[in-house]
Design a protein around this motif. Structure first.
Motif, PDB file in Angstrom:
ATOM      1  N   GLN A   1       0.800  -1.222   0.000  1.00  0.00           N
ATOM      2  CA  GLN A   1       0.000   0.000   0.000  1.00  0.00           C
ATOM      3  C   GLN A   1       0.835   1.276   0.000  1.00  0.00           C
ATOM      4  OE1 GLN A   1      -2.714  -1.810   3.243  1.00  0.00           O
ATOM      5  NE2 GLN A   1      -4.075  -0.426   2.124  1.00  0.00           N
TER       6      GLN A   1
ATOM      7  N   HIS B   1       1.031  -9.232   4.587  1.00  0.00           N
ATOM      8  CA  HIS B   1      -0.144  -8.371   4.434  1.00  0.00           C
ATOM      9  C   HIS B   1      -0.598  -8.474   2.968  1.00  0.00           C
ATOM     10  CE1 HIS B   1      -2.289  -4.750   6.426  1.00  0.00           C
ATOM     11  NE2 HIS B   1      -2.881  -4.906   5.243  1.00  0.00           N
TER      12      HIS B   1
ATOM     13  N   GLU C   1      -5.149  -1.914  14.028  1.00  0.00           N
ATOM     14  CA  GLU C   1      -5.765  -1.028  13.035  1.00  0.00           C
ATOM     15  C   GLU C   1      -7.088  -0.504  13.567  1.00  0.00           C
ATOM     16  OE1 GLU C   1      -6.204  -2.438   9.008  1.00  0.00           O
ATOM     17  OE2 GLU C   1      -4.266  -3.481   9.052  1.00  0.00           O
TER      18      GLU C   1
ATOM     19  N   GLU D   1      -5.499   1.983  -1.384  1.00  0.00           N
ATOM     20  CA  GLU D   1      -6.529   1.275  -0.617  1.00  0.00           C
ATOM     21  C   GLU D   1      -7.120   0.136  -1.462  1.00  0.00           C
ATOM     22  OE1 GLU D   1      -7.458   0.803   2.352  1.00  0.00           O
ATOM     23  OE2 GLU D   1      -9.412  -0.111   2.021  1.00  0.00           O
ATOM     24  N   TRP D   2      -6.259  -0.802  -1.842  1.00  0.00           N
ATOM     25  CA  TRP D   2      -6.673  -2.031  -2.519  1.00  0.00           C
ATOM     26  C   TRP D   2      -7.641  -1.749  -3.670  1.00  0.00           C
ATOM     27  CZ3 TRP D   2      -2.923  -4.910  -1.026  1.00  0.00           C
ATOM     28  CH2 TRP D   2      -2.445  -4.854   0.280  1.00  0.00           C
TER      29      TRP D   2
HETATM   30  C1  GBH Z   1      -7.889  -3.406   6.672  1.00  0.00           C
HETATM   31  O1  GBH Z   1      -8.923  -4.235   6.251  1.00  0.00           O
HETATM   32  C2  GBH Z   1      -6.611  -3.775   5.978  1.00  0.00           C
HETATM   33  O2  GBH Z   1      -5.769  -4.524   6.836  1.00  0.00           O
HETATM   34  C3  GBH Z   1      -5.872  -2.603   5.430  1.00  0.00           C
HETATM   35  O3  GBH Z   1      -4.871  -3.029   4.552  1.00  0.00           O
HETATM   36  C4  GBH Z   1      -6.850  -1.672   4.762  1.00  0.00           C
HETATM   37  O4  GBH Z   1      -6.218  -0.637   4.067  1.00  0.00           O
HETATM   38  C5  GBH Z   1      -7.756  -1.128   5.836  1.00  0.00           C
HETATM   39  O5  GBH Z   1      -8.364  -2.133   6.554  1.00  0.00           O
HETATM   40  C6  GBH Z   1      -8.858  -0.205   5.306  1.00  0.00           C
HETATM   41  O6  GBH Z   1      -9.774  -0.905   4.545  1.00  0.00           O
HETATM   42  O7  GBH Z   1     -15.080  -4.466  -1.035  1.00  0.00           O
HETATM   43  O8  GBH Z   1     -17.281  -4.531  -0.063  1.00  0.00           O
HETATM   44  O9  GBH Z   1     -16.023  -6.577  -0.366  1.00  0.00           O
HETATM   45  C7  GBH Z   1     -10.167  -3.991   6.880  1.00  0.00           C
HETATM   46  C8  GBH Z   1     -11.191  -5.051   6.517  1.00  0.00           C
HETATM   47  C9  GBH Z   1     -11.974  -6.194   4.585  1.00  0.00           C
HETATM   48  C10 GBH Z   1     -12.695  -3.994   4.998  1.00  0.00           C
HETATM   49  C11 GBH Z   1     -12.407  -6.059   3.142  1.00  0.00           C
HETATM   50  C12 GBH Z   1     -13.147  -3.860   3.571  1.00  0.00           C
HETATM   51  C13 GBH Z   1     -13.880  -4.983   1.609  1.00  0.00           C
HETATM   52  C14 GBH Z   1     -15.366  -4.912   1.544  1.00  0.00           C
HETATM   53  N1  GBH Z   1     -11.612  -4.912   5.123  1.00  0.00           N
HETATM   54  N2  GBH Z   1     -13.509  -5.142   3.022  1.00  0.00           N
HETATM   55  S1  GBH Z   1     -15.964  -5.121  -0.109  1.00  0.00           S
END
Ligand code: GBH
Length: 446
Positions: free
Chosen positions: A26, A127, A353, A407-408
């Motif tokens: 990230q 991660h 977190e 953010e993924w």
């Molecule tokens: C964390 O995940 C991660 O560890 C971190 O890398 C990330 O940047 C941070 O939180 C903020 O998101 O797309 O509707 O299917 C938190 C848990 C799991 C929350 C996946 C968001 C995606 C929902 N996350 N989820 S969806």
């Protein structure tokens, strides 16, 4: 408004580990430098249509080159703990074999730079950036990957074990399972429920094997898992909703907590998966003993509660953040911390977190007024403080995130940092929340 009187403040324990967190893919960028191999996130982010705006982590916040400046910012904030992750493909470009020295050197410079500034390093081994070469031979569906992970972990314990006091094994196994293998929103982008829970088992196995690997060294470092836990509440007062919420909790929380901390998978989840599921068939004699290798601490990540209806669907009850999956509910922090202490403790806890995205803009006067983040963090820290007052052994708290970052699936669209990153110039600007957090740390009180 005037400051509350000191007496009205909420003091935290002496030596409380005020921290912030990031992860390698990230923030680092430098995707092709110093012998780094490819990870599943390089593949996924470069595949068309997977990430908002077609963003990738190729450059990200360029932390690989700017880590010294970022370390200085951490010192300016007064951080006592910094949680980062190590990129497996920087250490083993193909996921196996000899270590890539230049990759190790980067993390050695980072860790030494933390110590020089009086900040305690907390390293996450994984991660989500699995070497693509291992994905090509089955990824986490392959049991063999758990042993590869332990080998990788052993390289790091050998290289950095004398200077990293806290290790976390796998960040949020649940997210790999759910987003990687159920919704397909994350790498490797599959939708295969039967595979998903076999992956859960192998992730847990990898965790346990890494814990054992640390114990085989002379390191005094501590180690534990990092779970994102969602308190699951029944959406109404019906017995059916209570029952549905309980099973939901099994999949969200107990499958990971019970196996790692009690040495058994929850019976309700196993029954629900069924004896013919790939996961249940994949559990071998001795696996649970490995998975439940004694740990030194439990890392909790809390973002949102879940409300479950009688039919097992979910509903919203509280306002959401910019992330539509996140309902803002500070009491959930209290509930989850007290619950894990009651059901799995006493065990030292760290919050690794907690945070939210806000629509931040860099104003002409050079400020970023993220007041929503200040309110969110204050309310969640107050809930954590209440848990500490009620006896929860919480030793540190890490804001997600130190910096705005990739953010993924949302790319750079969502900003989660205490520090604003102007991606065009890579300039860093402390947001209002960073100034606020610095004062909280200086006061050791809210
Ligand atoms: C964390 O995940 C991660 O560890 C971190 O890398 C990330 O940047 C941070 O939180 C903020 O998101 O797309 O509707 O299917 C938190 C848990 C799991 C929350 C996946 C968001 C995606 C929902 N996350 N989820 S969806």
């Amino acid at each position: 408004a005037p400051d509350p009187s000191p007496a009205a403040r909420l003091p935290f324990p002496q030596d409380f580990g005020w921290g912030a967190a990031t992860s390698a893919y990230q923030i680092e960028g430098a995707a092709k430098e110093d012998g780094r191999g490819e990870s599943v996130w390089d593949t996924f982010s470069h595949a068309p249509g997977r990430i908002r705006n077609g963003d990738t982590g190729d450059v990200a916040a360029d932390h690989y080159h700017r880590y010294a400046e970022d370390l200085d910012l951490m010192r300016d904030l007064g951080l006592r703990s910094y949680r980062f992750s190590i990129s497996w493909p920087r250490i083993q470009p193909d996921g196996t074999g000899a270590a890539n020295q230049r990759g190790l050197d980067f993390y050695r410079r980072l860790v030494d730079g933390l110590h020089e500034r009086g900040i305690s390093p907390m390293a996450t081994l994984f991660h989500w950036d699995l070497p693509q070469a291992l994905q090509n031979t089955g990824g986490w569906e392959s049991r063999d990957v758990a042993q590869r992970f332990a080998d990788y972990a052993a390289i790091l314990f050998d290289a950095l074990g004398d200077r990293v006091p806290v290790w976390l094994t796998i960040n949020e196994p649940k997210t790999v399972v759910q987003n990687g293998y159920l919704t397909g929103h994350h790498a490797p982008g599959l939708r295969d429920p039967d595979a998903a829970y076999l992956v859960a088992h192998h992730l847990q196995l990898a965790h346990g094997l890494a814990v054992r690997a640390l114990r085989e060294t002379s390191s005094t470092g501590r180690i534990g898992p990092a779970f994102n836990l969602h308190p699951c509440y029944p959406a109404d007062g019906s017995p059916a909703a209570a029952e549905a919420a309980r099973l939901y909790d099994g999949y969200e929380n107990r499958i990971y907590l019970d196996s790692a901390l009690k040495g058994s998978y929850p019976e309700d989840v196993l029954a629900d998966l069924g004896p013919d599921s790939r996961m249940v068939r994949g559990i071998r004699d001795g696996d649970l003993e490995i998975i439940s290798a004694p740990v030194d601490l439990l890392a909790v990540q809390y973002y949102t509660p879940i409300y479950v209806t009688a039919t097992g669907s979910t509903v919203r009850r509280w306002p959401t953040s910019e992330a539509e999956w996140q309902q803002i509910y500070p009491d959930g922090m209290y509930d989850i911390l007290t619950r894990v202490t009651r059901d799995y403790g006493p065990i030292p806890l760290t919050v690794t977190e907690n945070g939210l995205p806000t629509p931040d803009v860099l104003a002409a006067d050079g400020t970023v007024e993220d007041t929503g983040r200040v309110t969110f963090l204050r309310d969640h820290l107050a809930a954590a403080h209440r848990a500490v007052t009620d006896g929860v052994p919480l030793e540190s708290f890490h804001v997600w995130s130190l910096l705005d970052n990739f953010e993924w699936a949302e790319g750079y669209d969502q900003r989660w940092g205490l520090i604003y990153v102007d991606y065009a110039t890579q300039r860093r600007v402390l947001k209002r929340s960073a100034h606020w957090y610095r004062q909280v740390i200086a006061d050791n009180a809210l």
